[in-house]
Each structure stands twice: as structure tokens, then as C-alpha cells.
Design an enzyme around this catalytic site. Structure first.
Site, PDB file in Angstrom:
ATOM      1  N   ARG A 272       0.828  -1.436  -0.158  1.00 39.46           N
ATOM      2  CA  ARG A 272       0.022   0.201   0.254  1.00 39.46           C
ATOM      3  C   ARG A 272       1.124   1.136   0.238  1.00 39.46           C
ATOM      4  NH1 ARG A 272      -5.280  -0.664   1.564  1.00 39.46           N
ATOM      5  NH2 ARG A 272      -6.105  -2.171   0.992  1.00 39.46           N
TER       6      ARG A 272
ATOM      7  N   ASP B 293     -16.055   8.106   5.922  1.00 41.02           N
ATOM      8  CA  ASP B 293     -15.356   7.303   5.357  1.00 41.02           C
ATOM      9  C   ASP B 293     -14.301   8.584   6.117  1.00 41.02           C
ATOM     10  OD1 ASP B 293     -14.587   5.148   3.464  1.00 41.02           O
ATOM     11  OD2 ASP B 293     -12.837   6.164   4.346  1.00 41.02           O
TER      12      ASP B 293
END
Lengths: 281, 125
Positions: free
Chosen positions: A33, A142
């Protein structure tokens, strides 16, 4: 390669900023990531990235690290069952107990790139009888502003729109825009997106009739899960519903909720009446 | 065992589709153009047809029109599978009787979901 001391630092940093738990076996996840992020900011290695985060010299990089680690796959009508349950029994039960003037409030607590709130909006647009003419407010939150930007834009590639959507839904609720498929304004107008960290107080969000908090609690440790669930119970109407992801549970973690029989992943307040939804035929 | 006829002039696409469909438990037949596909349907109607749009002699739309014009030809589930990815093409295929639409390139998950959507595979919950 990430040095053990740096890995420990990243784990502490992510826990503190997002509540995300990085166990010792997640080296691959962290590397896969964060390597694109090293390239993006021209950072030579993980040791330097750790130094930057420690010194607090570049908040934008700190935010990008949190976003890169907390963004996850999202599908339209993911798992199907929660949406079917919502249409079959949860929304009818909520409407039966509410005046026509009541605005139904639905919170998608890990909205990611928007597929979940758009799925609800699509379902309600397709079956307006589900809400009996009541106004509906869908709030999608979020932690990542990057994914929320995508959610607001409502633009998806052809792989994303082919998972979970029928060809009829694609034709009705999307328009082709170059290589992208964009959600029609009618659905966009049904959703309000807000950047929000589940570790922050929920007070400002108001009370909800239905909370979807799916596939996000798995990233937290048990005390954090318990804290989030307890605080969510205070934002949920006394006869409201909480939906968790397939791999998540409130059992043994938070005694404010009990599972709703015959509705996998759906929870109600522990003190809610047993007859909260009509028995399933 | 359910049967699926894969109609595509590309041998690569037919091979990829066959592999995915056989893994999903289908018995697969292949045709490289629309005319032989219609002949195969006349002999034995498959449960599903994975149908390409552009083919050299008889294209997918012509196959769909001819197929749906007969009583027996209304039974197979037709999944259009093409690289023509604009709304007009998709809408046209649906209006002529396609049950679903797959945009190329596709992967096994998409094909599995579409077969579920047309009722030819049990849902994995």
C-alpha cells in the site's frame, strides 16, 4: 524492506490516527500500500517516511499514509443479503412506526468509494414504496478524503459497474462519460458525503434509523470496536437497526446490541422489543 | 449439467470463456460465427449463450433477433459479451432480448455474477 523499529512505529502511528490494527504479519500489506506513496512523494525508503511522520513536518503525507492503509474494495450491493433484508423487513418496520413526515436517516459509516450508499439510493429509487413517500437522508462518511472525492464524483470503471449491478440498473442509473460510468444526478442528490473518523465523537451526526457499518470494524482491536459500537448505539433510534459486515459481530464485544433473528449481520438495541420486525414468512 | 454456447470469432476469447464456464460446471459448445451458432441452437437449445457482437458474417444482433423470433429461442439466457461498451449498444442488445451484458475485457468474477443474475448459477452468500 521495512526495519522492525519502523514497522512498530507505523503500527503505532496507524492505531493512533485511524484505530487500524496492524498485526505483525502485515508487512506485505504495508509495503504494497505504501510503495506507491513513496514514489508519489519521492521518498527514498520506509525509514525516511517514518522520520517524516515522526517529525510531523508534512501533514499531507501523514494523511496519505492513513488513506492508503484504510481504503478497501467496495462493490455495489455487496453481499446482497443486507439490502434484501432492508427492503423486505427493516424499512417496512421503520416506516410502520414513523409518521409520513419523518425523514428516514441512514448512515453508511464506511462509505469508501460510494458503492454502498449508491446501492441504497438505487434501491429506494427503484422501489419508492419502501419508504412510503418519506424523505430519506443518506449520510456517507469515511476517514479518507480521497475515496470520498471518488464517491462524490460517482465515477466508476467498467469492472466496478459490472459487479453487483444488473444491465438494467446500469442503463437506468449511470451515464457513460469517456471511459467512466457516472452515477446520475438523481442518485447523487440523495447522498451527503462527509469526511469522518470513527474514533471521533459521533454527537454532531444526529440520530439514525439505520446504520450500516460494514467491513470496517475488522480493522480495529476489541476495545476500539466496543467503544465504536457503544457510541453508535447512542446515535441509533430506539427501534433502529445496525448492519455489520459478514465477518463482524457485536456479540461478546458490546452489550448494547443483540442480533436480530433471521437477519444475518443485523443488530437491534438489546432492549428493543422482540417483535421489532414482522416474522418472516 | 447446464450447457453454454460461446459464440465469438476470437479463439482466444472462446478458450478463456470455456475455461471459466467449465470451472463453473457448464458443458461448453463453441461457434466462431452467428450462422453456425443458430444451426447448433436449432439442433439443441443451450441453457445460456455468451454472444459476441461483431462477427465476420452473421453478427450477434442478427443471432439474437433470429433466435428470439421463435418460441424455443426465447428460453436460453443470452449474455452479450462485447467490446462495444457504450450505452446505445447496451440498450439495443437489451431491447432485442439480451438478458445481461458483459463488457470486454472481463474476468471470471464478472461472468460468474452475470450467470447468477440470470438464474443459471446458485448464489454464493
Amino acid at each position: 524492506m521495512i526495519r522492525p523499529a519502523d514497522y512498530d512505529f507505523f503500527a503505532r502511528f496507524l492505531k493512533e490516527r485511524s484505530g487500524l490494527i496492524l498485526t505483525d504479519d502485515k508487512h506485505y500489506l504495508l509495503e504494497s500500500r505504501l510503495i506507491p506513496l513513496l514514489n508519489r512523494f519521492a521518498i527514498p525508503d520506509f525509514a525516511r517516511l517514518a522520520e517524516i511522520l515522526k517529525s510531523n513536518e508534512a501533514p499531507i503525507i501523514a494523511e496519505a499514509v492513513v488513506e492508503a492503509m484504510t481504503t478497501n474494495e467496495s462493490l455495489f450491493f455487496r453481499d446482497k443479503v443486507p439490502f434484501e433484508d432492508m427492503a423486505r423487513s427493516l424499512l417496512p418496520a421503520l416506516c410502520a412506526a414513523r409518521l409520513k413526515t419523518h425523514t428516514l436517516r441512514i448512515w453508511c459509516a464506511a462509505a469508501s468509494t460510494g458503492q454502498e450508499p449508491y446501492s441504497i439510493a438505487m434501491m429506494l429509487a427503484e422501489k419508492p414504496e419502501l419508504t412510503g413517500g418519506r424523505r430519506v437522508q443518506i449520510i456517507g462518511t469515511d476517514i479518507s478524503s480521497e475515496v470520498l472525492e471518488r464517491a462524490r464524483a460517482g465515477r466508476y470503471n467498467q469492472f466496478e459497474v459490472q459487479r453487483g449491478l444488473s444491465v438494467q440498473q446500469l442503463l437506468k442509473y449511470f451515464v457513460k462519460s469517456g471511459d467512466w460510468w457516472e452515477v446520475v444526478p438523481q442518485l447523487k442528490a440523495m447522498i451527503e458525503y462527509r469526511k469522518f473518523n470513527l474514533l471521533d465523537p459521533f454527537g454532531g451526526l444526529g440520530t439514525f434509523d439505520l446504520i450500516m457499518c460494514r467491513n470496517v470494524l475488522i480493522y480495529f482491536d476489541v476495545p476500539t470496536k466496543a467503544d465504536i459500537l457503544a457510541r453508535m448505539s447512542r446515535q441509533l433510534a430506539p427501534d433502529g437497526f445496525l448492519q455489520l459486515g459478514g465477518a463482524e459481530t457485536a456479540i461478546g464485544i458490546c452489550d448494547a446490541f443483540r442480533p436480530l433473528p433471521d437477519h444475518r449481520g443485523t443488530y437491534v438495541h438489546t432492549r428493543a422489543p422482540a417483535t421489532i420486525v414482522a416474522a418472516r414468512r | 449439467m447446464k450447457t453454454c454456447l460461446v459464440v465469438d470469432d476470437s479463439s482466444v476469447v472462446r478458450k478463456v470463456a470455456r475455461g471459466i464456464l467449465e470451472d463453473l460446471g457448464f458443458c461448453v459448445e463453441e461457434a466462431a460465427d452467428g450462422a453456425p451458432a443458430l444451426e447448433m441452437c436449432a439442433r439443441a437449445m443451450p441453457d445460456a449463450i455468451l454472444l459476441d457482437w461483431s462477427m465476420p458474417v452473421t453478427d450477434g444482433l442478427a443471432v439474437l433477433e433470429q433466435l428470439r423470433s421463435s418460441e424455443a429461442g426465447r428460453t436460453p439466457k443470452v449474455i452479450f459479451c462485447t467490446a462495444k461498451n457504450d450505452m446505445e449498444h447496451i440498450a439495443r442488445a437489451v431491447s432485442l432480448g439480451a438478458d445481461e451484458y458483459i463488457m470486454k475485457p472481463f474476468d471470471s468474477e464478472i461472468l460468474r455474477e452475470k450467470l447468477e443474475a440470470v438464474g443459471l448459477l446458485d448464489r454464493v452468500d
